[in-house]
Design a protein around this motif. Structure first.
Motif, PDB file in Angstrom:
ATOM      1  N   PHE A 105       0.778  -1.172  -0.036  1.00 30.48           N
ATOM      2  CA  PHE A 105       0.062  -0.071   0.008  1.00 30.48           C
ATOM      3  C   PHE A 105       0.918   1.345  -0.007  1.00 30.48           C
ATOM      4  CE2 PHE A 105      -2.644  -3.526   1.719  1.00 30.48           C
ATOM      5  CZ  PHE A 105      -3.796  -3.377   1.038  1.00 30.48           C
ATOM      6  N   GLY A 106       0.535   2.266  -0.849  1.00 29.11           N
ATOM      7  CA  GLY A 106       1.415   3.429  -0.850  1.00 29.11           C
ATOM      8  C   GLY A 106       0.614   4.699  -1.786  1.00 29.11           C
ATOM      9  N   TYR A 107       1.270   5.454  -2.031  1.00 35.75           N
ATOM     10  CA  TYR A 107       0.834   6.768  -2.668  1.00 35.75           C
ATOM     11  C   TYR A 107       1.432   6.872  -4.023  1.00 35.75           C
ATOM     12  CZ  TYR A 107      -0.573   8.285   1.897  1.00 35.75           C
ATOM     13  OH  TYR A 107      -1.276   8.465   3.357  1.00 35.75           O
ATOM     14  N   LYS A 108       0.698   7.180  -4.882  1.00 42.83           N
ATOM     15  CA  LYS A 108       1.245   7.376  -6.359  1.00 42.83           C
ATOM     16  C   LYS A 108       1.298   9.030  -6.624  1.00 42.83           C
ATOM     17  CE  LYS A 108       0.172   4.332  -9.446  1.00 42.83           C
ATOM     18  NZ  LYS A 108       0.337   3.785 -10.377  1.00 42.83           N
ATOM     19  N   ILE A 109       2.601   9.403  -6.724  1.00 42.67           N
ATOM     20  CA  ILE A 109       2.535  10.708  -7.094  1.00 42.67           C
ATOM     21  C   ILE A 109       3.112  10.990  -8.486  1.00 42.67           C
ATOM     22  CG2 ILE A 109       3.875  12.899  -6.083  1.00 42.67           C
ATOM     23  CD1 ILE A 109       3.774  11.701  -3.264  1.00 42.67           C
ATOM     24  N   TRP A 110       2.675  11.724  -9.211  1.00 42.18           N
ATOM     25  CA  TRP A 110       3.155  11.919 -10.577  1.00 42.18           C
ATOM     26  C   TRP A 110       3.897  13.139 -10.433  1.00 42.18           C
ATOM     27  CZ3 TRP A 110       1.859   8.756 -14.492  1.00 42.18           C
ATOM     28  CH2 TRP A 110       0.901   8.036 -14.464  1.00 42.18           C
ATOM     29  N   ALA A 111       5.246  13.209 -11.056  1.00 40.88           N
ATOM     30  CA  ALA A 111       5.959  14.141 -10.849  1.00 40.88           C
ATOM     31  C   ALA A 111       6.873  14.686 -12.164  1.00 40.88           C
ATOM     32  CB  ALA A 111       7.251  13.738  -9.704  1.00 40.88           C
ATOM     33  N   LEU A 112       6.796  16.017 -12.403  1.00 40.64           N
ATOM     34  CA  LEU A 112       7.596  16.432 -13.458  1.00 40.64           C
ATOM     35  C   LEU A 112       8.832  17.091 -12.933  1.00 40.64           C
ATOM     36  CD1 LEU A 112       7.598  17.015 -16.718  1.00 40.64           C
ATOM     37  CD2 LEU A 112       6.399  19.120 -16.059  1.00 40.64           C
ATOM     38  N   CYS A 113       9.967  16.604 -13.414  1.00 38.80           N
ATOM     39  CA  CYS A 113      11.143  17.181 -12.968  1.00 38.80           C
ATOM     40  C   CYS A 113      12.245  17.510 -13.889  1.00 38.80           C
ATOM     41  CB  CYS A 113      12.016  16.170 -12.025  1.00 38.80           C
ATOM     42  SG  CYS A 113      10.996  15.520 -10.464  1.00 38.80           S
ATOM     43  N   SER A 114      12.970  18.621 -13.645  1.00 35.46           N
ATOM     44  CA  SER A 114      14.021  18.999 -14.859  1.00 35.46           C
ATOM     45  C   SER A 114      15.120  18.124 -14.717  1.00 35.46           C
ATOM     46  CB  SER A 114      14.413  20.414 -14.617  1.00 35.46           C
ATOM     47  OG  SER A 114      14.998  20.405 -13.352  1.00 35.46           O
ATOM     48  N   SER A 115      16.064  18.124 -15.503  1.00 34.41           N
ATOM     49  CA  SER A 115      17.194  17.441 -15.625  1.00 34.41           C
ATOM     50  C   SER A 115      18.107  17.623 -14.558  1.00 34.41           C
ATOM     51  CB  SER A 115      17.925  17.643 -17.124  1.00 34.41           C
ATOM     52  OG  SER A 115      18.351  18.974 -17.030  1.00 34.41           O
ATOM     53  N   GLY A 154      17.011  17.573 -11.526  1.00 33.49           N
ATOM     54  CA  GLY A 154      16.268  17.308 -10.234  1.00 33.49           C
ATOM     55  C   GLY A 154      15.340  17.974  -9.626  1.00 33.49           C
ATOM     56  N   TYR A 155      14.800  19.018 -10.103  1.00 34.80           N
ATOM     57  CA  TYR A 155      14.024  20.014  -9.219  1.00 34.80           C
ATOM     58  C   TYR A 155      12.678  19.641  -9.980  1.00 34.80           C
ATOM     59  CZ  TYR A 155      17.555  22.992  -7.252  1.00 34.80           C
ATOM     60  OH  TYR A 155      18.608  23.244  -6.487  1.00 34.80           O
ATOM     61  N   PRO A 156      11.519  19.467  -8.902  1.00 34.03           N
ATOM     62  CA  PRO A 156      10.367  19.201  -9.528  1.00 34.03           C
ATOM     63  C   PRO A 156       9.569  20.279  -9.853  1.00 34.03           C
ATOM     64  CG  PRO A 156      10.282  18.897  -7.017  1.00 34.03           C
ATOM     65  CD  PRO A 156      11.396  19.251  -7.467  1.00 34.03           C
ATOM     66  N   HIS A 157       8.808  20.308 -11.104  1.00 29.97           N
ATOM     67  CA  HIS A 157       8.090  21.513 -11.621  1.00 29.97           C
ATOM     68  C   HIS A 157       6.675  21.365 -11.297  1.00 29.97           C
ATOM     69  CE1 HIS A 157      11.437  23.473 -13.171  1.00 29.97           C
ATOM     70  NE2 HIS A 157      12.075  22.465 -13.597  1.00 29.97           N
ATOM     71  N   LYS A 158       5.985  20.203 -11.498  1.00 35.05           N
ATOM     72  CA  LYS A 158       4.947  19.854 -11.123  1.00 35.05           C
ATOM     73  C   LYS A 158       4.681  18.506 -10.494  1.00 35.05           C
ATOM     74  CE  LYS A 158       0.407  19.803 -13.185  1.00 35.05           C
ATOM     75  NZ  LYS A 158      -0.514  19.763 -14.528  1.00 35.05           N
ATOM     76  N   LEU A 159       3.814  18.502  -9.633  1.00 31.21           N
ATOM     77  CA  LEU A 159       3.636  17.359  -8.707  1.00 31.21           C
ATOM     78  C   LEU A 159       1.912  17.107  -8.535  1.00 31.21           C
ATOM     79  CD1 LEU A 159       5.973  17.745  -5.613  1.00 31.21           C
ATOM     80  CD2 LEU A 159       6.062  16.201  -7.556  1.00 31.21           C
ATOM     81  N   LYS A 160       1.468  15.803  -8.682  1.00 34.69           N
ATOM     82  CA  LYS A 160       0.194  15.612  -8.451  1.00 34.69           C
ATOM     83  C   LYS A 160      -0.026  14.277  -8.011  1.00 34.69           C
ATOM     84  CE  LYS A 160      -4.027  14.724 -11.416  1.00 34.69           C
ATOM     85  NZ  LYS A 160      -4.476  14.697 -12.550  1.00 34.69           N
ATOM     86  N   LEU A 161      -0.805  14.264  -6.925  1.00 33.42           N
ATOM     87  CA  LEU A 161      -1.051  13.119  -5.958  1.00 33.42           C
ATOM     88  C   LEU A 161      -2.305  12.170  -6.831  1.00 33.42           C
ATOM     89  CD1 LEU A 161      -0.567  11.638  -3.623  1.00 33.42           C
ATOM     90  CD2 LEU A 161      -2.550  12.841  -2.402  1.00 33.42           C
ATOM     91  N   TYR A 162      -2.044  10.944  -7.095  1.00 35.08           N
ATOM     92  CA  TYR A 162      -3.263  10.281  -7.597  1.00 35.08           C
ATOM     93  C   TYR A 162      -4.161  10.014  -6.836  1.00 35.08           C
ATOM     94  CZ  TYR A 162      -5.426   6.403  -9.910  1.00 35.08           C
ATOM     95  OH  TYR A 162      -6.407   5.513 -10.555  1.00 35.08           O
ATOM     96  N   ARG A 163      -5.291  10.356  -6.898  1.00 33.33           N
ATOM     97  CA  ARG A 163      -6.559   9.758  -6.128  1.00 33.33           C
ATOM     98  C   ARG A 163      -7.452   9.025  -6.577  1.00 33.33           C
ATOM     99  NH1 ARG A 163      -8.933  15.736  -5.669  1.00 33.33           N
ATOM    100  NH2 ARG A 163      -8.398  15.516  -7.988  1.00 33.33           N
ATOM    101  N   GLY A 164      -7.163   8.154  -7.300  1.00 33.28           N
ATOM    102  CA  GLY A 164      -8.063   7.090  -7.897  1.00 33.28           C
ATOM    103  C   GLY A 164      -8.718   7.636  -9.366  1.00 33.28           C
ATOM    104  N   LYS A 165      -9.559   6.947  -9.564  1.00 37.66           N
ATOM    105  CA  LYS A 165     -10.593   7.246 -10.825  1.00 37.66           C
ATOM    106  C   LYS A 165     -11.454   8.408 -10.511  1.00 37.66           C
ATOM    107  CE  LYS A 165     -12.922   4.430 -14.049  1.00 37.66           C
ATOM    108  NZ  LYS A 165     -13.723   3.215 -14.414  1.00 37.66           N
ATOM    109  N   GLY A 166     -11.452   9.157 -11.463  1.00 35.34           N
ATOM    110  CA  GLY A 166     -12.164  10.536 -11.442  1.00 35.34           C
ATOM    111  C   GLY A 166     -13.495  10.533 -11.951  1.00 35.34           C
ATOM    112  N   PRO A 167     -14.345  11.270 -12.035  1.00 35.55           N
ATOM    113  CA  PRO A 167     -15.838  11.327 -12.815  1.00 35.55           C
ATOM    114  C   PRO A 167     -15.541  11.731 -14.250  1.00 35.55           C
ATOM    115  CG  PRO A 167     -15.469  13.271 -11.490  1.00 35.55           C
ATOM    116  CD  PRO A 167     -14.197  12.608 -10.963  1.00 35.55           C
TER     117      PRO A 167
END
Length: 128
Positions: A10-20, A22-35
């Protein structure tokens, strides 16, 4: 989120857009199926959502994106290529629609030399 075949299931899925660097520019926490989910696979939706941040905030016109086999599919490569985005990723056997004649992983593993691989090109994409 339940992730089968992992030591910690069990854990969290976090989408991360990082530069070369290593700095993250966008993070999104996966919350399951959306409407408002489309029929696109989860990996494709995640990558396209991350790439929307690049398109709206970046003055650079040429990008190179690297991701793992969870996200990589032939259809995603094709759609990103249309946006002039270069992609490098590992493709699973069942998602290599444009390179269906690749050597099977078991056949590659039976080769005598270490580091053996197979490749195919459909004129547009190189899969190896």
């Amino acid at each position: 989120m339940l992730i089968r075949c992992k030591p910690i299931r069990f854990g969290y899925k976090i989408w991360a857009l990082c530069s070369s660097d290593g700095y993250p520019h966008k993070l999104k926490l996966y919350r399951g199926k959306g409407p408002d989910q489309t029929k696109l696979p989860l990996g494709t939706r995640g990558v396209k959502d991350m790439m929307s941040a690049i398109e709206s905030c970046s003055a650079v016109t040429k990008h190179e994106v690297y991701f793992d086999n969870f996200s990589t599919s032939y259809d995603l490569l094709k759609s990103l290529a249309e946006q002039n985005i270069k992609v490098t990723g590992t493709v699973r056997d069942n998602r290599a629609a444009g390179a269906a004649k690749l050597m099977k992983p078991n056949a590659v593993m039976k080769k005598s030399t270490r580091g053996e691989f197979d490749f195919r090109c459909d004129g547009e994409f190189l899969c190896k």
